[in-house]
Design an enzyme around this catalytic site. Structure first.
Site, short mmCIF file in Angstrom:
data_model
loop_
_atom_site.label_atom_id
_atom_site.label_comp_id
_atom_site.label_asym_id
_atom_site.label_seq_id
_atom_site.Cartn_x
_atom_site.Cartn_y
_atom_site.Cartn_z
N GLY A 1 -94.10 94.17 48.57
CA GLY A 1 -92.66 94.14 48.32
C GLY A 1 -92.32 93.68 46.92
N ARG B 1 -85.36 88.79 44.45
CA ARG B 1 -84.54 87.58 44.40
C ARG B 1 -85.20 86.44 43.61
NH1 ARG B 1 -83.20 86.94 50.58
NH2 ARG B 1 -84.96 88.39 50.72
N GLY C 1 -85.38 89.31 61.69
CA GLY C 1 -85.34 90.18 62.86
C GLY C 1 -85.17 89.33 64.12
N ASN D 1 -118.67 49.76 20.85
CA ASN D 1 -117.25 49.45 20.73
C ASN D 1 -116.70 50.14 19.50
OD1 ASN D 1 -115.12 47.46 21.94
ND2 ASN D 1 -114.88 47.39 19.72
C1 UD1 Z 1 -89.47 91.32 57.93
C2 UD1 Z 1 -89.32 91.78 59.38
C3 UD1 Z 1 -88.34 90.86 60.09
C4 UD1 Z 1 -88.84 89.45 60.03
C5 UD1 Z 1 -89.09 89.03 58.60
C6 UD1 Z 1 -89.78 87.70 58.56
C7 UD1 Z 1 -89.65 94.18 59.38
C8 UD1 Z 1 -89.01 95.50 59.42
N1 UD1 Z 1 -88.85 93.15 59.40
O1 UD1 Z 1 -88.20 91.44 57.32
O2 UD1 Z 1 -88.20 91.26 61.45
O3 UD1 Z 1 -87.91 88.56 60.63
O4 UD1 Z 1 -89.95 89.98 57.94
O5 UD1 Z 1 -89.92 87.27 57.24
O6 UD1 Z 1 -90.86 94.09 59.35
N2 UD1 Z 1 -93.84 94.47 52.47
C9 UD1 Z 1 -94.78 95.41 52.14
N3 UD1 Z 1 -94.42 96.71 52.04
C10 UD1 Z 1 -93.14 97.11 52.24
C11 UD1 Z 1 -92.18 96.15 52.59
C12 UD1 Z 1 -92.55 94.83 52.72
O7 UD1 Z 1 -95.95 95.08 51.93
O8 UD1 Z 1 -92.88 98.31 52.12
C13 UD1 Z 1 -94.24 93.08 52.58
C14 UD1 Z 1 -93.50 92.18 51.61
O9 UD1 Z 1 -94.20 92.03 50.41
C15 UD1 Z 1 -93.43 90.86 52.38
C16 UD1 Z 1 -93.42 91.29 53.82
O10 UD1 Z 1 -93.92 92.61 53.84
O11 UD1 Z 1 -94.58 90.07 52.17
C17 UD1 Z 1 -92.04 91.23 54.42
O12 UD1 Z 1 -91.19 92.07 53.69
P1 UD1 Z 1 -89.67 91.75 53.58
O13 UD1 Z 1 -89.01 92.84 52.83
O14 UD1 Z 1 -89.47 90.37 53.10
O15 UD1 Z 1 -89.25 91.86 55.12
P2 UD1 Z 1 -87.90 91.42 55.74
O16 UD1 Z 1 -86.89 92.44 55.48
O17 UD1 Z 1 -87.62 90.03 55.33
CA CA Z 2 -88.74 88.32 53.75
#
Ligand code: UD1
Ligand code: CA
Length: 492
Positions: free
Chosen positions: A18, A22, A154, A391
């Site tokens: 991801g 932020r 979620g 020393n």
């Molecule tokens: C995700 C969960 C949510 C949960 C939350 C907990 C899903 C759809 N939702 O939401 O239910 O409550 O985590 O923190 O799974 N990542 C990838 N590839 C991607 C997207 C994300 O590797 O395409 C990785 C990100 O780097 C991160 C993790 O997955 O480490 C979570 O991604 P993030 O976008 O933060 O998920 P949330 O929308 O917060």
């Molecule tokens: Ca997250």
């Protein structure tokens, strides 16, 4: 074919693709440090403790930077590149495909999914999840917790019987679902075969047009597999850091856990709130740490030592019963029973022998200082080796730099060097030598010799009254001269 053993999973997949916008950072989110490791290093270290057969990290955003750090930390990690299809489901899908393609046949058994930005998660919790998942004979087990303000997490949907039926993303949830407080941590145990098969049915038909990993739970359940949740009390373990405010909150909690662990092991920490200890630091019992101390990297402290207050030490080995007071140091060794400080700067390559001393306002670099040798005050020691029980007088400078090159000096044992000496490197001083105050040592000093510079002092009588007349100094000089004259008249 790999199944994983009774205790350890066959694979851990760490999601780290991801963007982490932020953070507002040029550094990838998962590379931000907390408690002495980057977040993704924490995730890998935790995963490794489970001894999985495969450990995969899924990357995409700033992948080269992340890959470099991950492989430097653990060269056995399998890097998996996510393609342009977004979402946690897609991230896991590419990882499963990559592991299946390794040559040993499709992976089987338990697959754990964790995130690269959840630094407080422990292997004990993942072990609990794995054990529960297997005891329940589940195909999908999600780790959940309850939050007063569940925000963007979620939501866990349960039926009247309390069984988990689905996970709904906040952006897709109804107002009633948003009111639920049980949330998805994003950490799961899956049966590999069910995961593989269910991911094929996951679509991007949702508010974010992403392949959601969360959909796997309801798909697996619809296909007749067992799904459930393991709920943990400690929400910090599953908390992610999405911005720098959360990063500092997690850092504080992590530090509380680290300092508490040391205190329970017999370390006195006078003020844990102002003591920051990296997770990588080792401390023996009966060490005392005074307020305002930061211990980083591979720092280690032997029993009976006292460190602080107000000291910052990175990769410093402090041997037992040493005292380190108001010191800024890195890549150094402080011997048994030695004392350093206050106000001392130890640069890389400083090695102080047992019972030695580096005192106030000293700076050292590449300096090997032998057993019992003392450098008590106001000195610079660069590129030098000093023997035992010597020393070095106050305000001495090892002049190691000639403007072009650095040179090294060697000082023997049992020497007594005067104050305010300059050692113009490279020079050698033999065992048992002495030097006078203010000596500029440009030539080697043989063992047992006294080194002095021939520069006899000359006093020009009356100079101040003549050349600085009208000054307070000249007035003072005049008063003394007149008083002396009166006294000699009285005597005479
Ligand atoms: C995700 C969960 C949510 C949960 C939350 C907990 C899903 C759809 N939702 O939401 O239910 O409550 O985590 O923190 O799974 N990542 C990838 N590839 C991607 C997207 C994300 O590797 O395409 C990785 C990100 O780097 C991160 C993790 O997955 O480490 C979570 O991604 P993030 O976008 O933060 O998920 P949330 O929308 O917060
Ligand atoms: Ca997250």
């Amino acid at each position: 074919m790999t199944f994983g053993t009774q205790e350890s999973p066959s694979a851990v997949i760490v999601l780290a693709a991801g963007a982490g916008t932020r953070m507002k950072s040029s550094l990838p989110k998962v590379m931000h440090p907390i408690g002495g490791r980057s977040m993704v290093q924490h995730a890998i270290a935790t995963a490794r403790e489970l001894s999985p057969e495969h450990l995969a990290v899924v990357v995409r955003h700033q992948r080269d930077l992340v890959v470099q750090q991950v492989t430097d930390f653990d060269d056995q990690v399998r890097i998996v590149d996510q393609d342009e299809v977004p979402g946690t489901g897609r991230a896991v899908e590419v990882a499963v495909d990559a592991l299946d393609a390794l040559g040993g046949g499709d992976i089987q058994g338990t697959v754990i999914v964790t995130y690269g930005d959840v630094p407080l998660l422990t292997s004990a919790t993942i072990s609990d999840l794995t054990r529960y998942h297997r005891e329940q004979d589940n195909a999908v087990t999600v780790l959940t917790t309850n939050l007063e303000s569940p925000g963007g997490y979620g939501r866990i949907i349960r039926n009247e019987g309390g069984e988990v039926t689905a996970i709904v993303e906040a952006k897709d949830a109804t107002p009633e679902q948003l009111a639920l407080t049980e949330v998805n941590s994003g950490i799961y145990a899956f049966d590999a075969a069910v995961l593989r098969e269910s991911l094929r049915s996951v679509t991007t038909d949702n508010a974010q047009a992403e392949k959601y990993l969360t959909d796997v739970l309801s798909i697996a359940r619809d296909n007749g597999h067992r799904t459930s949740a393991l709920t943990i009390e400690d929400r910090w373990e599953v908390e992610g850091a999405n911005d720098r405010v959360q990063l500092s909150q997690l850092g504080k909690i992590l530090n509380e856990r680290i300092t508490e662990r040391h205190m329970r092991n017999g370390v006195t920490i006078v003020d844990p709130a102002t003591t920051w200890i990296d997770t990588t630091v080792t401390i023996e019992n009966d060490v005392t740490i005074l307020p305002g101390t930061q211990l980083h990297g591979d720092t280690s402290i032997g029993t009976g030592a006292t460190v602080g207050p107000d000291s910052t030490l990175t990769d410093v080995r402090i041997e037992q019963h040493a005292t380190v007071t108001r010191v800024h140091g890195s890549d150094s060794v402080i011997g048994e029973g030695a004392t350093v400080g206050p106000f001392t700067y130890l640069r890389p390559g400083t090695v102080l022998g047992g019972k030695g001393k580096i005192g106030a306002f000293c700076e050292t670099k590449n300096a090997e200082i032998g057993q019992g040798t003392k450098v008590p005050h106001l000195s610079y020691l660069g590129d030098v080796e000093i023997g035992e029980n010597s020393n070095i007088g106050a305000a001495s400078i090892f002049v190691n730099y000639d403007g072009v090159n650095k040179h090294r000096s060697v000082i023997g044992s049992h020497v007594r060097m005067g104050s305010d000496n300059m050692y113009v490197a490279p020079v050698t001083v033999g065992d048992g030598a002495y030097s006078g105050a203010g000596t500029v040592i440009r030539k080697d000093v043989p063992a047992g010799a006294l080194a002095i510079n021939e520069a006899p002092q000359r006093n020009i009588e009356g100079w101040v009254e003549k050349k600085r007349s009208g000054t307070a100094a000249a007035e003072a000089a005049r008063r003394v001269r007149e008083r002396n004259a009166d006294e000699s008249i009285e005597e005479g």
